[in-house]
Design an enzyme around this catalytic site. Structure first.
Site, PDB file in Angstrom:
ATOM      1  N   ASP A 173      38.073  39.933  41.218  1.00 54.78           N
ATOM      2  CA  ASP A 173      38.229  41.135  42.054  1.00 54.78           C
ATOM      3  C   ASP A 173      39.527  41.886  41.768  1.00 54.78           C
ATOM      4  O   ASP A 173      39.582  43.109  41.889  1.00 54.78           O
ATOM      5  CB  ASP A 173      38.115  40.781  43.547  1.00 54.78           C
ATOM      6  CG  ASP A 173      39.083  39.686  43.973  1.00 54.78           C
ATOM      7  OD1 ASP A 173      39.772  39.114  43.117  1.00 54.78           O
ATOM      8  OD2 ASP A 173      39.141  39.388  45.178  1.00 54.78           O
ATOM      9  N   SER A 216      34.243  35.129  41.847  1.00 59.47           N
ATOM     10  CA  SER A 216      35.547  34.808  42.440  1.00 59.47           C
ATOM     11  C   SER A 216      35.743  33.308  42.663  1.00 59.47           C
ATOM     12  O   SER A 216      35.989  32.850  43.786  1.00 59.47           O
ATOM     13  CB  SER A 216      35.727  35.588  43.745  1.00 59.47           C
ATOM     14  OG  SER A 216      35.670  36.965  43.472  1.00 59.47           O
ATOM     15  N   ARG A 254      26.765  40.613  46.625  1.00 58.83           N
ATOM     16  CA  ARG A 254      26.319  42.009  46.630  1.00 58.83           C
ATOM     17  C   ARG A 254      25.780  42.368  45.256  1.00 58.83           C
ATOM     18  O   ARG A 254      26.311  41.921  44.239  1.00 58.83           O
ATOM     19  CB  ARG A 254      27.473  42.955  46.955  1.00 58.83           C
ATOM     20  CG  ARG A 254      27.882  42.948  48.403  1.00 58.83           C
ATOM     21  CD  ARG A 254      28.950  44.005  48.666  1.00 58.83           C
ATOM     22  NE  ARG A 254      30.077  43.873  47.757  1.00 58.83           N
ATOM     23  CZ  ARG A 254      30.869  44.879  47.406  1.00 58.83           C
ATOM     24  NH1 ARG A 254      30.646  46.105  47.877  1.00 58.83           N
ATOM     25  NH2 ARG A 254      31.882  44.685  46.591  1.00 58.83           N
TER      26      ARG A 254
END
Length: 498
Positions: A230, A177, A108
């Site tokens: 995250d 991540s 994203r």
């Protein structure tokens, strides 16, 4: 009565007796099977037990491992990684910031306009992009080139009023991540790829450097000001909205925790102490293990057959990736050793990970009188067409045992963090609020799990302390959280403050 009639009567009586005997034998066989199935379930329940005393031991073990992990590299199963985040958002951040969230087959790009003390998040926009499979195993230039181009295309859609101030470079928070050895707030070397990526020429390299080179190649003037994961993004998002946030916990497919530590309490930190006196620690708590964890034969088998045997033991008993699989393994034993689903073991039940945690949650939350959701899940997923209400009730109970153990152990882990920070007691006249920011689909969507976790937290801390501890949902740490960290680590902060 003639001899023929007598004979026929005797044969008939014998047939009736034989049929009755068959019925009795069948009933005895069924009740024997049921008793065996229930014995398997009861034994599992006993081995999953999380009484108060055991949970206190798990919490204490978590605190001890935290100390050990902070003392030296490799000193504990908990990595206790230094994140180099020493400035969490205060809520006063201003301006336009970007985030890039790369954690799987999609990524994203996010744009956030922050309005300072009273403005909050004025506007946010994002776009999701799929990574073509060939780029996941290609070259570094190809992957980061593709990402940089998507970023440039997104920047080109900035509307009126959504531009950086004149003379200012755009700044980006990068959520990456994958396992990284962080070397500063905006640099970190890839340890290894996971999740289907395999690009050898990136391993060991600084991922921020790779992205920066790709942006420079296409003339995109953007600076990565924070490289985060995250969990730290969730902590940042939580702190932005509430200054009392001290830790963040992700309970989703996987699990992790991060918290704010005093820099002086980190013996393995050899750099200059940050101005704030604080440092965010990424615990990587999924790798926690202790002799006090209630592990069963099913957990041990799952671990041995996993891609990472001996690793992530805590994660394997509390996170969404594994809860449904534990239920499947117990059901399989009940089917094989107690013919729980009849004489033939359902073939689908033998497929690892076919029963996912959302399916388990749907069955666990079934409140219909005939447990029809349980029946339909068994039929649709495992192709078991007929189940009695008694069987369905047993399956709901099994879901409850697995979810309860996971939720209560999660709470014990949180208590371990609260203890490490010295916030597990109430000091005279002090009303110090401590807030845990939570994110992840397991916590958000499996309400019996989250309710149980929160009530266990109260049970372990006691009424007086738990009055000062709150758990709050903090969404989208990997997106907005990363943009907020770009803001709190902006290169222009010094200029503004001087």
């Amino acid at each position: 009565m003639g001899k023929v009639a007598v004979g026929a009567a005797v044969v008939c009586a014998a047939t009736v007796c034989a049929a009755a005997a068959l019925v009795v034998r069948h009933r005895m066989r069924c009740s024997g099977r049921w008793a065996r199935a229930m014995a398997i379930l009861r034994e599992f329940e006993e081995n999953c037990g999380t009484p108060f005393g055991k949970l206190r031991q798990v919490a204490d073990a978590m605190t001890v491992e935290m100390h050990a992990g902070l003392a030296s590299e490799g000193g504990s199963k908990l990595k206790m990684l230094i994140s180099y985040v020493d400035n969490l958002p205060s809520g006063e951040e201003n301006g336009l910031f970007y985030a890039l969230d790369l954690g799987g087959t999609n990524f994203r790009v996010i744009r956030v306009l922050l309005g300072g003390k009273d403005g909050g998040v004025v506007k946010q926009e994002f776009e999701e992009v799929s990574i073509p499979p060939h780029l996941m195993t290609g070259s570094s230039d190809a992957l980061f080139g593709f990402i940089a181009t998507a970023l440039a295309n997104f920047v080109a859609t900035e509307s009126e009023g959504l531009h950086p101030s004149p003379g200012r470079q755009r700044e980006l928070g990068f959520t990456f991540s994958f396992p990284v050895r962080q070397t500063s707030i905006a640099s970190g070397n890839l340890i290894k790829w996971t999740k289907g990526f395999l690009i050898d020429d990136v391993v060991g390299q600084d991922v921020v450097g790779e992205l920066t080179k790709a942006m420079e190649r296409i003339g995109l003037d953007m600076r990565v000001s924070a490289l985060v994961n995250d969990t730290i993004g969730t902590l940042a998002g939580g702190r932005y909205h509430n200054p009392d946030v001290i830790a963040a916990v992700i309970l989703g497919t996987g699990t992790n925790a991060a918290y704010v530590e005093r820099a002086q309490a980190i013996p393995k930190w050899h750099g200059l102490l940050p101005k704030s006196g604080e440092m965010v620690i990424n615990m990587e708590w999924g790798n926690f293990r202790s002799s006090h964890l209630p592990l069963t034969e099913y957990d041990q088998d799952l671990d041995v057959e996993s891609l990472n045997p001996g690793e992530q033991i805590f994660e394997k008993i509390i996170s969404g990736m594994y809860l449904g699989e534990i239920v499947r393994r117990v059901l399989l034993k009940m089917a094989e050793e107690a013919a729980f689903f009849g004489d033939i073991v359902p073939p689908k039940l033998k497929i690892p990970f076919i029963l996912r945690t959302p399916h388990m949650s749907a069955m666990h939350h079934d409140e219909s009188s005939d447990l029809r959701v349980v029946g339909s899940k068994l039929k649709d997923i495992l192709e078991i067409p007929h189940t009695s209400l008694k069987m369905r009730k047993a399956i709901v109970e099994l879901c409850d045992i697995v979810a309860t153990r996971g939720a209560r152990l999660s709470a014990a882990g949180i208590v371990g963090i609260i203890k490490k920070l010295g916030r597990d007691t109430v000091k005279d006249g002090e009303k110090q609020k401590s807030v845990i920011a939570m994110d992840g689909g397991l916590y958000e969507h499996y309400s019996k799990f989250s309710t149980c976790m929160e009530s266990t937290l109260k049970e372990l801390l006691g009424e007086e302390v738990s009055d000062n501890i709150a758990v709050e949902q903090s969404n989208d740490g990997s997106g907005i959280g990363a943009a907020l960290l770009a803001a709190s680590h902006s290169q222009y902060l010094e200029v503004e403050e001087s």
